[in-house]
Design an enzyme around this catalytic site. Structure first.
Site, short mmCIF file in Angstrom:
data_model
loop_
_atom_site.label_atom_id
_atom_site.label_comp_id
_atom_site.label_asym_id
_atom_site.label_seq_id
_atom_site.Cartn_x
_atom_site.Cartn_y
_atom_site.Cartn_z
N SER A 144 43.53 -3.92 -28.78
CA SER A 144 42.37 -3.19 -29.30
C SER A 144 42.83 -2.40 -30.52
CB SER A 144 41.86 -2.21 -28.24
OG SER A 144 40.95 -1.30 -28.81
N TYR A 159 44.04 4.38 -22.22
CA TYR A 159 43.57 3.04 -22.65
C TYR A 159 44.32 2.62 -23.92
CZ TYR A 159 40.49 -0.59 -24.51
OH TYR A 159 40.00 -1.77 -25.04
N LYS A 163 46.92 -0.55 -24.47
CA LYS A 163 46.69 -1.60 -25.47
C LYS A 163 47.83 -1.66 -26.48
CE LYS A 163 42.96 -3.46 -23.87
NZ LYS A 163 42.93 -4.87 -23.46
N1 LIG Z 1 34.27 -4.19 -26.07
C1 LIG Z 1 35.02 -3.80 -27.11
O1 LIG Z 1 34.51 -3.24 -28.09
C2 LIG Z 1 36.50 -4.08 -27.13
C3 LIG Z 1 37.25 -3.74 -28.25
C4 LIG Z 1 38.62 -4.03 -28.27
C5 LIG Z 1 39.22 -4.66 -27.19
N2 LIG Z 1 38.47 -4.97 -26.10
C6 LIG Z 1 39.15 -5.61 -24.97
O2 LIG Z 1 38.53 -6.87 -24.76
C7 LIG Z 1 38.56 -7.20 -23.37
C8 LIG Z 1 37.15 -7.49 -22.86
O3 LIG Z 1 36.35 -6.34 -23.09
P1 LIG Z 1 34.78 -6.32 -22.71
O4 LIG Z 1 34.17 -5.26 -23.54
O5 LIG Z 1 34.24 -7.70 -22.75
O6 LIG Z 1 34.87 -5.78 -21.21
P2 LIG Z 1 33.91 -6.03 -19.94
O7 LIG Z 1 33.99 -4.81 -19.11
O8 LIG Z 1 32.55 -6.51 -20.37
O9 LIG Z 1 34.64 -7.24 -19.21
C9 LIG Z 1 35.88 -7.08 -18.60
C10 LIG Z 1 35.93 -7.97 -17.39
O10 LIG Z 1 37.23 -7.80 -16.78
C11 LIG Z 1 37.03 -7.88 -15.39
N3 LIG Z 1 38.14 -7.26 -14.67
C12 LIG Z 1 38.41 -5.93 -14.56
N4 LIG Z 1 39.48 -5.75 -13.77
C13 LIG Z 1 39.88 -6.99 -13.37
C14 LIG Z 1 40.92 -7.45 -12.53
N5 LIG Z 1 41.75 -6.59 -11.88
N6 LIG Z 1 41.07 -8.78 -12.35
C15 LIG Z 1 40.22 -9.64 -12.95
N7 LIG Z 1 39.20 -9.27 -13.74
C16 LIG Z 1 39.04 -7.95 -13.94
C17 LIG Z 1 35.72 -7.18 -15.11
O11 LIG Z 1 35.18 -7.56 -13.85
C18 LIG Z 1 34.89 -7.63 -16.31
O12 LIG Z 1 34.13 -8.78 -15.98
C19 LIG Z 1 39.24 -6.02 -22.68
O13 LIG Z 1 40.62 -6.28 -22.52
C20 LIG Z 1 39.02 -4.87 -23.66
O14 LIG Z 1 39.98 -3.86 -23.50
C21 LIG Z 1 37.14 -4.69 -26.05
#
Ligand SMILES: NC(=O)c1ccc[n+]([C@@H]2O[C@H](COP(=O)([O-])OP(=O)(O)OC[C@H]3O[C@@H](n4cnc5c(N)ncnc54)[C@H](O)[C@@H]3O)[C@@H](O)[C@H]2O)c1
Length: 169
Positions: A144, A159, A163
């Site tokens: 991230s 967090y 990351k």
């Molecule tokens: N949304 C953003 O703006 C953003 C920005 C930078 C990075 N990210 C990263 O991208 C990735 C996805 O983010 P998102 O916004 O789609 O999140 P989200 O919350 O929509 O999806 C994350 C998924 O991970 C699953 N999960 C959580 N713990 C778990 C476990 N122990 N085992 C298996 N699955 C598990 C959840 O059930 C969920 O379906 C993450 O790693 C997040 O840190 C997101």
């Protein structure tokens, strides 16, 4: 985008209805990949598998807890039984929490690292054997912008630290 015909791709955390993992899965499926939709959220997994199949793609769904080595090993075994190979792993599963360092507990810190870093380690380690055996594999891990510039935007400092750890790993 390049084609991914017949490549088997595991996307962790791809059962989130509006998540990044689901979009990666749908995009890969359109490029010809055979998907593994893996998430704690089994209902979400089933919905994403249905959506991919309805669009003419190929997907296999499995409940996965990335923090549990037995769950990770079972997933690898199921995928090998189902598809016979693993070409791509996308480490997408992740959690966040908005909390200041002042109010953060050690448990908060441990929870974030257990999923975002230690879980990512378990899934990465687990695909090495099948990938090395076929002399091919690609592993993509989602960090991230917070991992580079610190907390406060998408979550707390824990967090961001997790990351940053992903980048180092
Ligand atoms: N949304 C953003 O703006 C953003 C920005 C930078 C990075 N990210 C990263 O991208 C990735 C996805 O983010 P998102 O916004 O789609 O999140 P989200 O919350 O929509 O999806 C994350 C998924 O991970 C699953 N999960 C959580 N713990 C778990 C476990 N122990 N085992 C298996 N699955 C598990 C959840 O059930 C969920 O379906 C993450 O790693 C997040 O840190 C997101």
């Amino acid at each position: 985008m390049f084609r991914l015909d017949d490549q088997v791709a595991i996307i962790t955390g791809s059962g989130s209805p509006k998540g990044i993992g689901k979009e990666i899965a749908l995009t890969f499926a359109k490029q010809g990949a055979k998907l593994v939709i893996a998430d704690l959220n089994k209902k979400g997994v089933d919905e994403v598998v249905n959506e991919i199949e309805n669009q003419g793609g190929v997907a296999f769904g499995i409940e996965l807890d990335v923090t549990n080595k037995v769950s990770v090993d079972n997933m690898i075994e199921s995928v090998m039984d189902h598809y016979g190979k693993i070409d791509i792993l996308v480490n997408n599963a992740g959690i966040s929490q908005k909390v200041t360092v002042e109010d953060m507990t050690l448990t908060d810190m441990q929870k974030i690292f257990t999923v975002n870093m230690f879980g990512l380690f378990l899934t990465t380690q687990a695909v090495l054997k099948p990938m090395k055996a076929q002399n091919y594999g690609r592993i993509v891990s989602l960090s991230s912008v917070s991992g580079k510039r610190g907390g406060g935007v998408f979550g707390g400092a824990h967090y961001s630290a997790s990351k940053a750890a992903v980048l180092g790993f």
